[in-house]
Write a protein that holds these residues in place. Structure first.
Motif, PDB file in Angstrom:
ATOM      1  N   THR A  17      26.062  52.045  31.228  1.00 53.32           N
ATOM      2  CA  THR A  17      26.534  51.152  32.287  1.00 53.32           C
ATOM      3  C   THR A  17      26.863  51.928  33.558  1.00 53.32           C
ATOM      4  O   THR A  17      26.532  51.501  34.670  1.00 53.32           O
ATOM      5  N   ASP A  40      24.568  43.213  28.252  1.00 46.12           N
ATOM      6  CA  ASP A  40      25.602  43.537  27.269  1.00 46.12           C
ATOM      7  C   ASP A  40      26.711  42.491  27.322  1.00 46.12           C
ATOM      8  O   ASP A  40      27.293  42.275  28.391  1.00 46.12           O
ATOM      9  N   ASN A  44      30.338  44.851  31.175  1.00 47.01           N
ATOM     10  CA  ASN A  44      30.890  45.967  31.955  1.00 47.01           C
ATOM     11  C   ASN A  44      30.140  46.207  33.265  1.00 47.01           C
ATOM     12  O   ASN A  44      30.754  46.554  34.275  1.00 47.01           O
ATOM     13  N   ASP A 125      20.777  46.839  32.011  1.00 47.83           N
ATOM     14  CA  ASP A 125      21.842  47.543  31.290  1.00 47.83           C
ATOM     15  C   ASP A 125      21.899  47.013  29.858  1.00 47.83           C
ATOM     16  O   ASP A 125      22.437  45.938  29.609  1.00 47.83           O
TER      17      ASP A 125
HETATM   18 MG    MG Z   1      27.645  49.681  28.596  1.00 50.50          MG
END
Ligand code: MG
Ligand code: ADP
Length: 260
Positions: A17, A40, A44, A125
């Motif tokens: 991330t 995700d 994040n 990500d």
């Molecule tokens: Mg991550």
């Protein structure tokens, strides 16, 4: 042509991330049009881009299930200069619900088809698992960026990932390649790190990015301010390393655009 990079490693906490948002900010700072996709459920990348994951009506979850378009959920990072398709914990449900659906591995690819050409780079990500969300990322991507810590077990995990990439390439995405391996949270004083780093260069040669991301506390602090370190503290060592990585990514891909 748009370059779609999946930032993937099934290990958690290796810097996926951090790499996604700071590379996005670094590319944006050099004039590239960049879209980040948060794959995700932890959200994040969303929070680290200054977008509040708790207030979102629709997210990547809705896009993957065909309930929203990428354009309709798109948000602007608070300071990074890039756009983001945000996510929150709802996305964990997509993992389960997609199993029942047709074309479950290609849903992200087709959702991105409609927006990708508005960007020079799309950065995905991926979550810390080789699951259906990561699979969607690998199928949509043109190449994979693999962040890794130079630790004892790093190389072992790497072979699982490389095998998965090979299988996806054979079955679903013939164009997929490894863009590069990125050494993260690097501590040059640690002898083991140096050894693992050397092994990595031996095995993967030119696939290893020359840029090394040092361990730097500012990179860890920036997300709590909702900004990539590249914007939050451009002079810190970590931010400078990610700007250098952006330059290397541009050079490697031959994507350096003439200044307007
Ligand atoms: Mg991550
Ligand atoms: P992943 O997405 O692979 O789980 P993260 O990017 O979230 O990994 O990084 C894990 C933790 O380590 C986070 O708290 C992050 O802020 C911190 N971190 C990441 N890269 C660095 C670095 N180069 N130096 C110091 N801390 C880092």
């Amino acid at each position: 042509m748009t370059r779609i990079l999946a930032v993937a490693n099934q290990k958690g906490g290796v810097g996926k991330t951090t790499t996604t948002v700071n590379l996005a900010a670094g590319l944006a700072a050099s004039g590239q049009r960049v879209l980040v996709v948060d794959l995700d459920p932890q959200g994040n990348a969303t929070m680290g881009s200054g977008v509040d994951k708790r207030t979102l009506a629709q997210t990547v979850y809705h896009v993957l299930l065909g309930l929203a378009t990428a354009e309709s959920i798109r948000a602007r990072a608070a300071s990074g200069g890039f756009d983001i398709l945000p996510a929150n914990r709802e996305l964990a449900g997509a993992e389960v619900e997609m199993v029942e659906l047709e074309h479950r591995e290609t849903r992200l690819k087709f959702a991105l088809d409609r927006v990708a050409d508005q960007y020079d780079f799309v950065l995905l990500d991926c979550p810390p698992a080789l699951n259906l969300l990561t699979l969607n990322g690998l199928v949509a991507a043109s190449a994979v960026v693999i962040p890794m810590q130079c630790e004892y077990y790093a190389l072992e995990g790497l072979s699982d990932l490389v095998n998965t990439i090979r299988k996806v390439k054979q079955a679903l995405n013939p164009a997929l390649e490894i863009a590069g391996l990125l050494r993260t949270m690097f501590d040059p004083r640690n002898l083991l790190s140096q050894q693992v780093s050397a092994q990595l260069e031996q095995h993967f040669g030119a696939k290893v990015y020359e840029t090394i991301i040092p361990r730097n506390v500012r990179l860890a602090e920036a997300p709590s301010y909702g900004a990539p370190a590249v914007n939050f503290d451009p002079s810190c060592k970590g931010a400078q390393a990610y700007v250098q990585l952006a330059t290397e990514v541009l050079k490697r891909g031959g994507f350096e655009r003439a200044a307007a």
